[in-house]
Enzyme design. Structure first.
Site, mmCIF file in Angstrom:
data_model
loop_
_atom_site.group_PDB
_atom_site.id
_atom_site.type_symbol
_atom_site.label_atom_id
_atom_site.label_comp_id
_atom_site.label_asym_id
_atom_site.label_seq_id
_atom_site.Cartn_x
_atom_site.Cartn_y
_atom_site.Cartn_z
ATOM 1 N N CYS A 11 21.241 -21.103 -6.233
ATOM 2 C CA CYS A 11 21.163 -20.141 -6.008
ATOM 3 C C CYS A 11 20.116 -19.787 -7.967
ATOM 4 O O CYS A 11 20.091 -19.924 -8.861
ATOM 5 C CB CYS A 11 22.425 -20.294 -7.210
ATOM 6 S SG CYS A 11 23.215 -18.282 -7.923
ATOM 7 N N CYS A 36 30.119 -7.771 -15.371
ATOM 8 C CA CYS A 36 29.174 -9.405 -15.034
ATOM 9 C C CYS A 36 28.178 -9.319 -16.093
ATOM 10 O O CYS A 36 27.708 -8.207 -16.680
ATOM 11 C CB CYS A 36 27.903 -8.196 -14.346
ATOM 12 S SG CYS A 36 26.197 -9.218 -14.060
ATOM 13 N N GLU A 71 18.441 -18.291 -15.010
ATOM 14 C CA GLU A 71 18.576 -19.893 -15.073
ATOM 15 C C GLU A 71 18.975 -20.256 -13.353
ATOM 16 O O GLU A 71 19.355 -18.665 -12.689
ATOM 17 C CB GLU A 71 20.340 -19.357 -15.359
ATOM 18 C CG GLU A 71 20.309 -18.618 -17.269
ATOM 19 C CD GLU A 71 22.116 -18.787 -17.986
ATOM 20 O OE1 GLU A 71 22.560 -19.592 -16.899
ATOM 21 O OE2 GLU A 71 22.014 -18.535 -19.114
ATOM 22 N N CYS A 106 27.022 -3.678 -14.110
ATOM 23 C CA CYS A 106 28.793 -3.964 -13.143
ATOM 24 C C CYS A 106 29.706 -4.417 -14.367
ATOM 25 O O CYS A 106 28.766 -5.633 -14.887
ATOM 26 C CB CYS A 106 28.816 -4.391 -11.998
ATOM 27 S SG CYS A 106 27.036 -3.666 -10.769
ATOM 28 N N CYS A 136 29.259 -18.163 -11.279
ATOM 29 C CA CYS A 136 28.563 -16.857 -10.560
ATOM 30 C C CYS A 136 29.100 -16.107 -12.297
ATOM 31 O O CYS A 136 30.159 -15.754 -12.218
ATOM 32 C CB CYS A 136 29.702 -16.391 -9.715
ATOM 33 S SG CYS A 136 29.382 -16.963 -8.454
ATOM 34 N N CYS A 182 19.746 -7.066 -16.115
ATOM 35 C CA CYS A 182 19.738 -6.334 -14.325
ATOM 36 C C CYS A 182 20.070 -4.957 -15.031
ATOM 37 O O CYS A 182 20.602 -4.340 -15.652
ATOM 38 C CB CYS A 182 20.888 -6.786 -14.050
ATOM 39 S SG CYS A 182 21.281 -5.849 -12.825
HETATM 40 N N1 SAH Z 1 23.016 -8.521 -8.200
HETATM 41 C C1 SAH Z 1 22.954 -8.754 -7.291
HETATM 42 C C2 SAH Z 1 22.991 -10.760 -7.417
HETATM 43 C C3 SAH Z 1 23.361 -11.614 -8.346
HETATM 44 S S1 SAH Z 1 25.545 -11.603 -8.505
HETATM 45 C C4 SAH Z 1 24.306 -8.898 -6.739
HETATM 46 O O1 SAH Z 1 25.428 -7.809 -7.163
HETATM 47 O O2 SAH Z 1 25.079 -8.853 -5.526
HETATM 48 C C5 SAH Z 1 26.580 -12.829 -7.446
HETATM 49 C C6 SAH Z 1 27.497 -12.156 -7.680
HETATM 50 O O3 SAH Z 1 28.122 -13.466 -8.776
HETATM 51 C C7 SAH Z 1 28.152 -10.764 -7.160
HETATM 52 O O4 SAH Z 1 28.612 -10.341 -5.874
HETATM 53 C C8 SAH Z 1 28.255 -10.657 -8.665
HETATM 54 O O5 SAH Z 1 29.378 -9.785 -8.346
HETATM 55 C C9 SAH Z 1 29.094 -11.519 -8.246
HETATM 56 N N2 SAH Z 1 29.972 -11.472 -10.253
HETATM 57 C C10 SAH Z 1 29.077 -10.700 -11.078
HETATM 58 N N3 SAH Z 1 29.767 -10.947 -12.656
HETATM 59 C C11 SAH Z 1 30.907 -12.141 -11.892
HETATM 60 C C12 SAH Z 1 31.681 -12.368 -13.187
HETATM 61 N N4 SAH Z 1 31.782 -12.628 -14.393
HETATM 62 N N5 SAH Z 1 33.359 -13.367 -11.890
HETATM 63 C C13 SAH Z 1 32.758 -13.821 -10.851
HETATM 64 N N6 SAH Z 1 31.830 -13.096 -9.871
HETATM 65 C C14 SAH Z 1 30.029 -12.525 -10.736
HETATM 66 FE FE1 SF4 Z 2 23.339 -6.490 -11.761
HETATM 67 FE FE2 SF4 Z 2 25.359 -8.334 -12.049
HETATM 68 FE FE3 SF4 Z 2 25.363 -6.021 -10.695
HETATM 69 FE FE4 SF4 Z 2 24.618 -7.915 -9.730
HETATM 70 S S1 SF4 Z 2 26.605 -7.965 -10.602
HETATM 71 S S2 SF4 Z 2 24.030 -5.911 -9.236
HETATM 72 S S3 SF4 Z 2 23.539 -9.006 -11.132
HETATM 73 S S4 SF4 Z 2 24.565 -6.227 -12.743
#
Ligand code: SAH
Ligand code: SF4
Length: 382
Positions: free
Chosen positions: A109, A123, A96, A120, A345, A116
């Protein structure tokens, strides 16, 4: 398919690569600039439309090359102007891309991977596991598609896309070469002409690659911190077990030092109710970041089904923001945009979603909002 039928995709080639390509087919190097302008400034994928290129060369190009972006599966436009594209990449997965207009600024974005591997805990991309790395053409192709949807104007004219953030799906530093090539094209005047300050790579903390990044490019850096101590960060961002906070902040400091200008690191902090939103977390964060010039962007958690997390109340977010602000930090709260099209996000899942799941998530987001009385916009502060 035999190898002789595989065409070179010109979309993802940087200027030196494009020059090399024209060299290799016995053509003059200046053709690179001409063709790049057609592709990136005017969104052209048909060689016959490249009118300053001779008919003979156009025919030659048609036989051996192509300009092919990822396939657009859907384009949604939110009531707030946010746009979201779902695109299918070569591996068959969908990723996306989200466009967020905000005053004079238009931020795109962009995704770097399908899924991934870093998992995390909060996420939804991470919940899907890793599927594939995007090619350089698939990364820059997202900018190309978005730009075309605004009528593809030359880079010197007022543009819809003023900023690009590598904050879509995937960890950009784990798809290093392709992301670097695509970011070069974002900044190149023959590409999208976006200033290096306005192209931001966001990472969860792949330390060796942050050091590597400095050798290649000088884009802005955002660090997904999310926790002020190793114990909590180990739970939320598992890669922290490999590259703990001290090591991580030092590598970010080294990267920022190479930029050599007045540029600061962005710290992203997704706020999770009762997990990382307490007074003591802010106190720890102030101590942790005292030697790291930075601005802080708080991201209220965007819920998705079965995440196990909740978004803190606006009051809790404001309290946290105020505490950091009083310690001298520039702290902003990211407002949720494009909620009606699931563009926030961490909600990017990259599949063509069925309507039932969509509305379930939409409602989850609404309920989280309804629980609060203070609108977030009131707590935004630069
Ligand atoms: N992998 C990279 C970039 C993509 S994620 C990273 O982790 O930085 C972009 C941002 O969205 C990151 O800061 C991530 O931690 C945040 N993010 C992921 N899941 C989220 C959620 N459910 N609510 C709010 N922010 C989230
Ligand atoms: Fe991967 Fe989501 Fe963690 Fe970013 S926040 S490194 S996209 S698992």
């Amino acid at each position: 398919m035999t190898t002789s039928t595989v065409k070179t995709n010109l979309l993802g080639l940087t200027q030196p690569e494009m020059e090399k390509f024209f060299d290799s087919i016995g053509e003059k190097r200046f053709r690179a600039g001409q063709v790049m302008k057609w592709i990136h400034h005017f969104g052209v994928d048909d060689f016959d439309a490249m009118t300053n290129v001779s008919k003979a060369l156009r025919d030659k190009l048609k036989a051996i090359a192509e300009v092919r972006g990822p396939e657009v599966v859907s384009e949604d436009i939110s009531t707030d102007g946010t746009r979201k594209w779902v695109v299918r990449v070569a591996s068959g997965s969908c990723v996306e891309t989200v466009y967020i207009p905000q005053g004079k600024r238009g931020t795109l974005c962009v995704s770097s991977q399908a899924g991934c591997a870093l998992d995390c805990s909060f996420c939804s991309t991470g919940k899907q596991g890793f599927n594939s790395n995007l090619t350089a053409a698939e990364v820059i192709g997202q900018v190309w598609i978005a730009n075309k949807s605004f009528g593809s104007v030359p880079a010197t004219v007022d543009r819809a896309i003023t900023n690009v953030v590598m904050m879509g799906m995937g960890e950009p530093l784990l798809n290093f070469d392709n992301v670097i090539s695509a970011m070069r094209l974002m900044m190149d005047d023959l590409g999208y002409g976006i200033s290096k300050r306005r192209v931001t790579l966001s990472t969860s903390g792949v330390v060796p690659m942050i050091d590597e990044l400095a050798k290649h490019i000088d884009v802005s850096l955002a660090l997904s911190l999310h926790a002020p101590n190793d114990a909590l960060r180990n739970q939320l961002v598992p890669i922290n077990k490999k590259y703990p906070l001290k090591m991580l902040l030092e590598s970010c400091q080294r990267y920022m030092a190479t930029l050599g200008e007045k540029r600061v690191l962005t710290i992203e902090y997704t706020m999770l109710k009762d997990i990382n939103d307490k007074v003591e977390h802010a106190v720890e964060m102030i101590e942790l970041l005292k030697n790291t010039p930075c601005k802080i962007n708080l991201i209220p958690f965007n819920p998705f089904p079965h995440s196990g997390y909740e978004r803190p109340s606006n009051n809790a977010i404001r309290r946290f923001q105020d505490q950091l602000h009083q310690a001298g930090y520039n702290v902003t709260v990211r407002t949720t945009r494009g909620e009606d099209i699931d563009a926030a996000c961490g909600q990017l899942v990259g599949q063509v979603m069925d309507r039932t799941r969509r509305s379930e998530r939409y409602i989850a987001g609404r309920e989280a909002k309804a629980a609060d009385d203070l609108p977030l916009i009131a707590v935004n502060r630069i």
